[in-house]
Design a protein around this motif. Structure first.
Motif, PDB file in Angstrom:
ATOM      1  N   THR A  79       0.845  -1.188   0.000  1.00 19.52           N
ATOM      2  CA  THR A  79       0.000   0.000   0.000  1.00 19.52           C
ATOM      3  C   THR A  79       0.875   1.231   0.000  1.00 19.52           C
ATOM      4  OG1 THR A  79      -1.650  -1.201   1.283  1.00 19.52           O
ATOM      5  CG2 THR A  79      -1.871   1.183   1.183  1.00 19.52           C
ATOM      6  N   GLU A 159      -9.924   1.761   6.004  1.00 20.95           N
ATOM      7  CA  GLU A 159      -9.990   3.156   6.421  1.00 20.95           C
ATOM      8  C   GLU A 159      -8.590   3.707   6.669  1.00 20.95           C
ATOM      9  OE1 GLU A 159     -12.402   5.998   9.617  1.00 20.95           O
ATOM     10  OE2 GLU A 159     -12.594   3.825   9.710  1.00 20.95           O
ATOM     11  N   GLN A 161      -5.824   2.716   5.222  1.00 23.76           N
ATOM     12  CA  GLN A 161      -5.191   2.901   3.913  1.00 23.76           C
ATOM     13  C   GLN A 161      -5.645   4.204   3.261  1.00 23.76           C
ATOM     14  OE1 GLN A 161      -5.955  -0.578   1.539  1.00 23.76           O
ATOM     15  NE2 GLN A 161      -4.959  -1.960   2.988  1.00 23.76           N
ATOM     16  N   LYS A 162      -6.949   4.477   3.337  1.00 22.37           N
ATOM     17  CA  LYS A 162      -7.468   5.719   2.741  1.00 22.37           C
ATOM     18  C   LYS A 162      -6.896   6.944   3.439  1.00 22.37           C
ATOM     19  CE  LYS A 162     -11.843   3.712   1.162  1.00 22.37           C
ATOM     20  NZ  LYS A 162     -13.313   3.663   1.361  1.00 22.37           N
ATOM     21  N   GLN A 165      -3.288   7.534   2.353  1.00 21.33           N
ATOM     22  CA  GLN A 165      -3.214   8.129   1.018  1.00 21.33           C
ATOM     23  C   GLN A 165      -3.668   9.587   1.030  1.00 21.33           C
ATOM     24  OE1 GLN A 165      -5.488   5.303  -1.220  1.00 21.33           O
ATOM     25  NE2 GLN A 165      -3.841   3.799  -1.272  1.00 21.33           N
ATOM     26  N   THR A 166      -4.675   9.891   1.866  1.00 20.93           N
ATOM     27  CA  THR A 166      -5.140  11.273   1.986  1.00 20.93           C
ATOM     28  C   THR A 166      -4.069  12.177   2.577  1.00 20.93           C
ATOM     29  OG1 THR A 166      -7.424  10.532   2.275  1.00 20.93           O
ATOM     30  CG2 THR A 166      -6.895  12.767   3.017  1.00 20.93           C
ATOM     31  N   THR A 245     -11.180   8.222  11.402  1.00 21.39           N
ATOM     32  CA  THR A 245     -10.919   9.452  10.647  1.00 21.39           C
ATOM     33  C   THR A 245     -10.901  10.661  11.571  1.00 21.39           C
ATOM     34  OG1 THR A 245     -11.905   8.526   8.646  1.00 21.39           O
ATOM     35  CG2 THR A 245     -11.728  10.924   8.777  1.00 21.39           C
TER      36      THR A 245
END
Length: 585
Positions: A79, A159, A161-162, A165-166, A245
């Motif tokens: 990832t 979540e 991983q997102k 990346q964010t 988040t």
């Protein structure tokens, strides 16, 4: 915008039988727009993304076979932006060796119209006294158990991983994943043993000074990574109510946020951040007539002193109350809308000074109200906000003395709030003798809300508005028409029509949210604790009011009747004049 940096990552796939690389490959194209200032900026950006893409991918691939051979997972995916390692010690060793490549100081982007103003703000924010007060670099480490039946595509891992990346563009934040036999290493003595720790996250902190000091011996360099320095608030468990988040956003927010409507408003005021410690400072007085700023003015020195106190308070809070989320915010007097929202009125003084001045052009020489601090809290209720004020004279009382206080007035004030020693200020306008308008609309204040509405004998229709709200101004016309019709129908014997300016008055009611205006509430006479909010057709799905779009008073009358609160037969009798006011009650 230009330049555009195009990152092409060629990912070679392995044949699962032979373990050799296949000839075919897939290409991932990443575009990044920005960093157009200097050649060094562009070089730094290329190096940053190369490290986060390529190095993270290679680090994961280097231990992939070892992990998969002992794991029930089908595969550990590479990832981008997550560095996967087999242990926490491996994470520490990696950061100790590559800290200078992994991290880079970040400066808040200030969207100001003039270069002079931005330079002045940066001078206010600059602190040369204590390196420990600077925002630390953050390392998020997620635990993933090798022999767990939970697949890598489960919610906590997706979540994470997102988020990685964010946040890939942030040079002061890094995301790691430890794939190991258990998650015992992630816990502290205060954590629950019966929790499912697979997918949980620890936050490691390291000061900028420690990373930049390349001459320090690696064995003692990154003391901030030691588990004994972990704070309870730096652990996210998949059992927590707060979602991942929100947790990451809270942890990655700067210790002190300079408010501007372009870049930090959404960071400062998400609905899940309940407590704010807000410093309001004077940006009008230091500005000279030619547009430059007086760096030696009393207002500048007071602002720097107050900012130093806020910085100390933010740092001390993170050490003493790591489980309690507080947004430390600086609001300049030039942010007129947010100043009005918080009820800070410096304009009356400015208007008075300018109208009495004999000069053709008016320049403010002093705003005695600022600097000041306000703690705001929605911990008690999501619907209303409690305010606690630290006045300028108390904030600055030790500024001209030789008293040395490493904590300061703001830190003491914040501690008193969390200890329950402060009394909130109930914001209200003065009670006017002219309480009722010609239309029949009655004016409510924070001080009269209880007596006029909550203790009143009649049903009450209440409009929430603010003078600066454009939709409110238009809706006021409809509201005045409603009051006239209510009086004409003789319904004023059973229902009052009122309004309150929520920018000047606090309404402390669990079911009234003053953030959305204009809005209308009906308080039934026997159920004042359960007001009914008016929502026009189309608002039900969004669960939000949009009465500002009402252009016909008949829509409000129709809604009133359909609530079922009123006796329709009684209303008809009142229109026909068959009942007296006393009989209607």
């Amino acid at each position: 915008g230009l330049p555009v940096l195009k990152f092409i990552l060629i990912e070679h796939e392995k044949d699962k039988r032979t373990k050799h690389r296949k000839d075919n490959s897939k290409r991932t194209l990443i575009d990044y727009v920005g960093l157009s200032n200097t050649t060094q900026d562009i070089f730094d950006a290329i190096f940053h993304y190369w490290f986060r893409f390529v190095v993270a991918d290679d680090v994961t691939n280097s231990i992939k076979d070892e992990i998969n051979s002992e794991s029930k997972f089908n595969d550990i995916e590479s990832t981008r932006a997550i560095f996967t390692l087999p242990s926490l010690d491996a994470v520490k060793s990696f950061v100790q060796v590559y800290g200078n490549d992994l991290f880079h100081p970040v400066v808040q982007d200030l969207k100001y119209t003039s270069e002079r103003e931005e330079t002045y703000v940066r001078e206010l924010l600059r602190d040369d006294n204590d390196e420990t007060l600077s925002d630390p670099y953050l390392i998020f480490v997620q635990c993933q158990i090798k022999k767990s039946h939970t697949m890598t595509d489960s919610q906590p891992f997706l979540e994470y991983q997102k988020l990685a990346q964010t946040y890939m563009h942030r040079r002061d934040v890094a995301f790691f994943r430890v794939v190991s036999d258990s998650c015992e290493w992630i816990k502290t003595s205060n954590t629950h043993n019966d929790y499912n720790w697979n997918g949980s996250i620890r936050v490691l902190r390291i000061s900028r000074k420690e990373v930049s000091n390349s001459d320090t011996d690696h064995s003692s360099k990154l003391n901030g990574l030691h588990r004994n320095n972990w704070k309870d608030g730096d652990l996210f468990s998949t059992n927590d109510i707060l979602n991942m988040t929100h947790f990451v956003i809270i942890k990655t927010s700067p210790q002190i946020i300079w408010f501007d409507r372009f870049s930090t408003a959404t960071m400062a005021f998400p609905i899940y951040r309940k407590v704010h410690s807000v410093l309001f400072i004077d940006m009008h007085t230091p500005r000279l007539r030619d547009g430059t700023f007086n760096y030696s003015s009393p207002a500048t020195q007071q602002s720097k002193y107050a900012l130093s106190q806020l910085r100390n308070a933010a740092y001390n809070h993170s050490q003493k109350r790591s489980l309690e989320d507080v947004v430390f915010l600086v609001v300049p007097s030039t942010e007129t809308e947010i100043m009005t929202t918080f009820g800070i009125d410096i304009w009356s003084q400015m208007d008075s000074d300018c109208t009495t001045s004999s000069l053709k052009e008016c320049y403010i020489s002093d705003i005695s109200l600022l600097p000041m601090v306000m703690i705001t809290s929605r911990r008690e209720s999501d619907s209303y906000m409690l305010r606690y004020n630290l006045r300028s004279e108390l904030l600055l009382q030790n500024m001209s003395t030789t008293v040395t206080d490493k904590t300061g007035a703001i830190d003491h004030f914040l501690s008193s709030y969390f200890d329950g020693k402060l009394t909130h200020e109930h914001k209200t306008e003065p009670i006017s003798q002219q309480r009722k308008l010609k239309s029949g609309v009655e004016i409510v204040t924070g001080a009269t809300f209880q007596s006029l509405i909550m203790s009143g004998r009649k049903h009450t229709l209440l409009q929430l508005y603010a003078p600066h709200c454009g939709h409110c101004k238009r809706f006021n016309i409809i509201w005045n028409e409603l009051a006239k019709l209510i009086k004409q129908f003789n319904w004023d014997s059973v229902v009052n029509v009122m309004k309150v300016d929520v920018s000047q008055n606090e309404i402390l009611h669990d079911k009234i949210d003053v953030r959305y205006i204009p809005s209308v509430f009906l308080f039934p006479k026997d159920q004042k604790d359960e007001p009914i909010e008016m929502k026009i057709v189309g608002d039900e799905e969004s669960n939000a009011s949009n009465v500002g779009g009402v252009s016909d008073v008949s829509l409000i009358l129709k809604w009133m009747v359909e609530t079922g609160i009123f006796d329709n037969e009684l209303l008809l009798q009142l229109i026909e004049g068959d009942l007296s006011n006393d009989a209607a009650l």
